[in-house]
Motif scaffolding. Structure first.
Motif, PDB file in Angstrom:
ATOM      1  N   LYS A  65      23.906  -9.182 -32.811  1.00 33.63           N
ATOM      2  CA  LYS A  65      22.656  -9.625 -32.199  1.00 33.63           C
ATOM      3  C   LYS A  65      21.927  -8.441 -31.573  1.00 33.63           C
ATOM      4  O   LYS A  65      20.696  -8.360 -31.613  1.00 33.63           O
ATOM      5  CB  LYS A  65      22.939 -10.683 -31.135  1.00 33.63           C
ATOM      6  N   ALA A  66      22.680  -7.506 -30.999  1.00 32.53           N
ATOM      7  CA  ALA A  66      22.052  -6.318 -30.419  1.00 32.53           C
ATOM      8  C   ALA A  66      21.343  -5.512 -31.489  1.00 32.53           C
ATOM      9  O   ALA A  66      20.229  -5.014 -31.287  1.00 32.53           O
ATOM     10  CB  ALA A  66      23.119  -5.469 -29.708  1.00 32.53           C
ATOM     11  N   VAL A  67      21.991  -5.340 -32.668  1.00 31.28           N
ATOM     12  CA  VAL A  67      21.349  -4.626 -33.769  1.00 31.28           C
ATOM     13  C   VAL A  67      20.102  -5.370 -34.226  1.00 31.28           C
ATOM     14  O   VAL A  67      19.056  -4.768 -34.499  1.00 31.28           O
ATOM     15  CB  VAL A  67      22.345  -4.438 -34.935  1.00 31.28           C
ATOM     16  N   LEU A  68      20.230  -6.698 -34.294  1.00 33.98           N
ATOM     17  CA  LEU A  68      19.101  -7.501 -34.736  1.00 33.98           C
ATOM     18  C   LEU A  68      17.935  -7.393 -33.758  1.00 33.98           C
ATOM     19  O   LEU A  68      16.763  -7.354 -34.165  1.00 33.98           O
ATOM     20  CB  LEU A  68      19.534  -8.960 -34.878  1.00 33.98           C
ATOM     21  N   ASP A  69      18.252  -7.313 -32.460  1.00 33.93           N
ATOM     22  CA  ASP A  69      17.188  -7.163 -31.461  1.00 33.93           C
ATOM     23  C   ASP A  69      16.453  -5.837 -31.654  1.00 33.93           C
ATOM     24  O   ASP A  69      15.224  -5.771 -31.507  1.00 33.93           O
ATOM     25  CB  ASP A  69      17.776  -7.228 -30.050  1.00 33.93           C
ATOM     26  N   LYS A  70      17.197  -4.778 -31.983  1.00 31.33           N
ATOM     27  CA  LYS A  70      16.558  -3.482 -32.228  1.00 31.33           C
ATOM     28  C   LYS A  70      15.658  -3.533 -33.455  1.00 31.33           C
ATOM     29  O   LYS A  70      14.550  -2.993 -33.458  1.00 31.33           O
ATOM     30  CB  LYS A  70      17.629  -2.392 -32.409  1.00 31.33           C
ATOM     31  N   LEU A  71      16.153  -4.203 -34.512  1.00 35.66           N
ATOM     32  CA  LEU A  71      15.332  -4.318 -35.724  1.00 35.66           C
ATOM     33  C   LEU A  71      14.069  -5.131 -35.455  1.00 35.66           C
ATOM     34  O   LEU A  71      12.982  -4.807 -35.935  1.00 35.66           O
ATOM     35  CB  LEU A  71      16.144  -4.970 -36.848  1.00 35.66           C
ATOM     36  N   SER A  72      14.211  -6.186 -34.684  1.00 38.53           N
ATOM     37  CA  SER A  72      13.039  -7.013 -34.397  1.00 38.53           C
ATOM     38  C   SER A  72      12.032  -6.253 -33.553  1.00 38.53           C
ATOM     39  O   SER A  72      10.811  -6.439 -33.694  1.00 38.53           O
ATOM     40  CB  SER A  72      13.464  -8.295 -33.675  1.00 38.53           C
ATOM     41  N   ALA A  73      12.517  -5.356 -32.640  1.00 41.85           N
ATOM     42  CA  ALA A  73      11.600  -4.542 -31.847  1.00 41.85           C
ATOM     43  C   ALA A  73      10.895  -3.530 -32.737  1.00 41.85           C
ATOM     44  O   ALA A  73       9.696  -3.261 -32.582  1.00 41.85           O
ATOM     45  CB  ALA A  73      12.369  -3.838 -30.720  1.00 41.85           C
ATOM     46  N   GLU A  74      11.645  -2.978 -33.711  1.00 40.36           N
ATOM     47  CA  GLU A  74      11.073  -1.989 -34.620  1.00 40.36           C
ATOM     48  C   GLU A  74       9.953  -2.597 -35.460  1.00 40.36           C
ATOM     49  O   GLU A  74       8.928  -1.970 -35.714  1.00 40.36           O
ATOM     50  CB  GLU A  74      12.170  -1.425 -35.532  1.00 40.36           C
ATOM     51  N   TYR A  75      10.149  -3.840 -35.881  1.00 45.09           N
ATOM     52  CA  TYR A  75       9.175  -4.488 -36.762  1.00 45.09           C
ATOM     53  C   TYR A  75       8.396  -5.592 -36.035  1.00 45.09           C
ATOM     54  O   TYR A  75       7.986  -6.574 -36.634  1.00 45.09           O
ATOM     55  CB  TYR A  75       9.898  -5.083 -37.971  1.00 45.09           C
ATOM     56  N   ALA A  76       8.210  -5.415 -34.735  1.00 45.58           N
ATOM     57  CA  ALA A  76       7.539  -6.445 -33.925  1.00 45.58           C
ATOM     58  C   ALA A  76       6.121  -6.715 -34.418  1.00 45.58           C
ATOM     59  O   ALA A  76       5.673  -7.868 -34.502  1.00 45.58           O
ATOM     60  CB  ALA A  76       7.514  -6.022 -32.456  1.00 45.58           C
ATOM     61  N   GLY A  77       5.391  -5.625 -34.754  1.00 48.62           N
ATOM     62  CA  GLY A  77       4.011  -5.812 -35.220  1.00 48.62           C
ATOM     63  C   GLY A  77       3.948  -6.598 -36.509  1.00 48.62           C
ATOM     64  O   GLY A  77       3.136  -7.517 -36.666  1.00 48.62           O
ATOM     65  N   GLU A  78       4.834  -6.215 -37.433  1.00 46.51           N
ATOM     66  CA  GLU A  78       4.841  -6.928 -38.706  1.00 46.51           C
ATOM     67  C   GLU A  78       5.296  -8.376 -38.525  1.00 46.51           C
ATOM     68  O   GLU A  78       4.768  -9.294 -39.172  1.00 46.51           O
ATOM     69  CB  GLU A  78       5.760  -6.212 -39.702  1.00 46.51           C
ATOM     70  N   LEU A  79       6.284  -8.597 -37.650  1.00 46.54           N
ATOM     71  CA  LEU A  79       6.751  -9.966 -37.404  1.00 46.54           C
ATOM     72  C   LEU A  79       5.650 -10.825 -36.792  1.00 46.54           C
ATOM     73  O   LEU A  79       5.499 -12.009 -37.139  1.00 46.54           O
ATOM     74  CB  LEU A  79       7.972  -9.945 -36.478  1.00 46.54           C
ATOM     75  N   ASP A  80       4.869 -10.231 -35.876  1.00 45.98           N
ATOM     76  CA  ASP A  80       3.764 -10.981 -35.269  1.00 45.98           C
ATOM     77  C   ASP A  80       2.717 -11.353 -36.319  1.00 45.98           C
ATOM     78  O   ASP A  80       2.195 -12.473 -36.333  1.00 45.98           O
ATOM     79  CB  ASP A  80       3.130 -10.140 -34.155  1.00 45.98           C
ATOM     80  N   THR A  81       2.423 -10.390 -37.212  1.00 45.61           N
ATOM     81  CA  THR A  81       1.458 -10.673 -38.285  1.00 45.61           C
ATOM     82  C   THR A  81       1.972 -11.783 -39.192  1.00 45.61           C
ATOM     83  O   THR A  81       1.223 -12.690 -39.581  1.00 45.61           O
ATOM     84  CB  THR A  81       1.192  -9.404 -39.101  1.00 45.61           C
ATOM     85  N   LEU A  82       3.267 -11.713 -39.540  1.00 46.59           N
ATOM     86  CA  LEU A  82       3.855 -12.755 -40.385  1.00 46.59           C
ATOM     87  C   LEU A  82       3.804 -14.122 -39.709  1.00 46.59           C
ATOM     88  O   LEU A  82       3.515 -15.137 -40.343  1.00 46.59           O
ATOM     89  CB  LEU A  82       5.303 -12.390 -40.730  1.00 46.59           C
TER      90      LEU A  82
END
Length: 520
Positions: free
Chosen positions: A91-108
């Motif tokens: 989950k910690a790794v996943l949190d880092k990935l989600s922070a890295e791609y936060a802009g793209e995730l928000d757009t999606l």
């Protein structure tokens, strides 16, 4: 898409950490056709595809040599975030990935929200307006439709019934129907024709008229085009024939009310009433009534009837003019109760009363042209064993005019009887489903408010009573298509003629019809 070993290892760890065991890859299959089974990432990619984390290119290929976009990676992260039972470290790794791609995730997420709203709006629009119906191809033989000036509406024809609804709000819907008859045999259209013997008037040289019964000469041709016109067939010419509003009233919205012009039936076999009406009707389930319902209705049948009168001819018997006299249907009120009587029996009880009419009778009372003012009906349906049912229907009126009894002939004057037996039945979604039926009727002259069943036991022949059997078979040859064939070998029907003794005459009518209904 190029998915490097590091990214793949992270995602594999996220999705497999909770399930790495002897069965994790037990049933591996080729999720992507371009990933060899001996590739080091084969099992991981196959698992991720089955779990819905990666989709590949949508054509059964993975295309691992293609560079992955950040949006594609963000989509994979978003799907991985939806996985359950993820370990704390993953989950910690996943949190880092989600922070890295936060802009793209928000757009999606915004795109998903927009698409969800668009789908909801489209569904709402689709639900607001609906159209359905059926088209019929029909052929057959019916000696009753070409006898005594009767027409051929129900024999050889193409027919369409188009129905539509327009949702106004959750408790109100506007409805309409469009019906079209396209008749295929002009020879069946026999209104006035040369050779008919009619009572006619003839203007003499001195300007006075004399009346006589004589053959006429009528040169107006009746064709499919003219017979299907609005003037000749107001309800089946392709224009809107019925329009009404359906309302769900009351605190619990369970007073289901129709207002307008529509087809309406009372009784299990529509024996008391079955036809187009103008009026209002409300239907309501009886509280603690064990499945029983109640309805109250106020209406005028729109099936007014007319006759040709004052036929004027010249010296050669040629028709010059014809007056048409219209007899208005009565205004009536009715109450109806129906529901189950145990597990294998259902019942229907109704009462109707004529409350208004255009014409007054000789006794000064308002009523039907038959003199009837009160009508009662009872129906009982039993299911003695599986796939078999028997329905009996009875109607009686208080018609009392002696002059009307002369129209009865062999038939009952003030009562209607009908018994229908059915074995199995059809389901439009089940190909090869089938059913059999047999029906016996003895319909009187002045028993009901009018009905027009699918076999033309009264209409369009306008007879004064009918008695006999009908037999039929129906099946579903293809989905949403129903084929039916009906045979009535020996029906006894009154005519409008009399024999030398002044008695009402009758004839034997036989019907054989077959049709296919295409539902949509």
């Amino acid at each position: 898409m190029r998915l490097n070993k590091k990214a793949l290892a992270i995602l594999t760890g996220l999705t497999l950490s909770a399930g790495l065991g002897s069965t994790a890859f037990a049933a591996s299959a080729d999720s992507f056709t371009d990933v060899p089974k001996d590739h080091w990432a084969y099992q991981a990619l196959d698992y991720l595809a089955k779990e819905g984390v990666i989709d590949g290119m949508g054509d059964s290929t993975f295309q691992g040599g293609r560079t992955m976009t950040r949006y594609e990676m963000a989509s994979i992260v978003a799907k991985a975030m939806q996985k359950k039972d993820v370990s704390f470290g993953d989950k910690a790794v996943l949190d880092k990935l989600s922070a890295e791609y936060a802009g793209e995730l928000d757009t999606l997420n915004k795109k998903v929200d927009a698409n969800t709203k668009a789908i909801k709006d489209l569904n709402a629009k689709t639900d607001k307006f609906k159209v359905w119906g059926m088209t019929r191809v029909q052929a057959g033989d019916d000696n009753g439709l070409v006898k005594d000036g009767h027409n051929g509406d129900y024999n050889n024809r193409f027919y369409m019934d188009l129905e539509g609804s327009m949702k106004i709000n959750p408790y109100a819907t506007a409805r309409f129907t469009i019906e079209k008859n396209a008749r295929t045999r002009d020879s069946e259209y026999s209104t006035l024709k040369t050779g008919d013997v009619r009572w006619v008037k003839h203007k003499k040289a001195d300007g006075t008229y004399e009346w006589s019964e004589r053959p006429i000469v009528y040169d107006k041709t009746i064709s499919a085009e003219t017979r299907d016109s609005e003037q000749a067939d107001a309800n089946h010419n392709g224009s809107i024939s019925n329009i009404w509003v359906e309302l769900a009233l009351g605190k619990q919205h369970n007073w289901y009310t129709n207002i307008g012009r529509k087809w309406n039936g009372i009784g299990m076999q529509n024996l008391l009433l079955g036809g187009q009406i103008d009026g209002i009707a409300t239907y309501h389930p009886i509280e603690k009534g064990h499945g029983w319902w109640f309805s109250a209705q106020y209406f005028k049948p729109s099936a007014d009837w007319s006759s040709d009168q004052n036929i004027e001819v010249d010296d050669n018997g040629k028709v010059i003019s014809v007056d048409r006299y219209t007899h208005r249907a009565p205004v009536a009120a009715a109450v109806d109760f129906w529901g189950p009587l145990g597990k294998y029996m259902d019942a229907n009880i109704a009462y109707a009363r004529v409350v208004g009419h255009e014409l007054e009778h000789n006794d000064g009372n308002l009523g039907f042209y038959t003199g009837a003012k009160n009508f009662i009906s009872a129906d009982l349906k039993i299911r003695p064993f599986k796939d078999f049912s028997v329905t009996g229907s009875y109607v009686k009126s208080d018609a009392k005019y002696d002059w009307m009894k002369s129209y009865a002939g062999f038939a009952k004057f003030d009562t209607d009887w009908a018994v229908r037996m059915e074995y199995k039945g059809t389901d439009l979604n089940k190909v090869k489903s089938w059913g059999l039926y047999a029906k016996w009727v003895n319909l009187g002259v002045a028993a009901d408010l009018g009905h027009d069943d699918e076999w033309a036991t009264r209409e369009p022949t306008f007879v004064s009573g009918v008695k006999g059997w009908y037999f039929g078979f129906k099946m579903v040859p293809w989905k949403n298509c129903e084929w039916e064939t009906m045979w009535a070998p020996h029906l006894t029907e009154n005519t409008n003629g009399r024999n030398d003794a002044g008695e009402r005459t009758a004839y034997k009518r036989h019907i054989l019809r077959s049709w296919v209904d295409f539902h949509f």
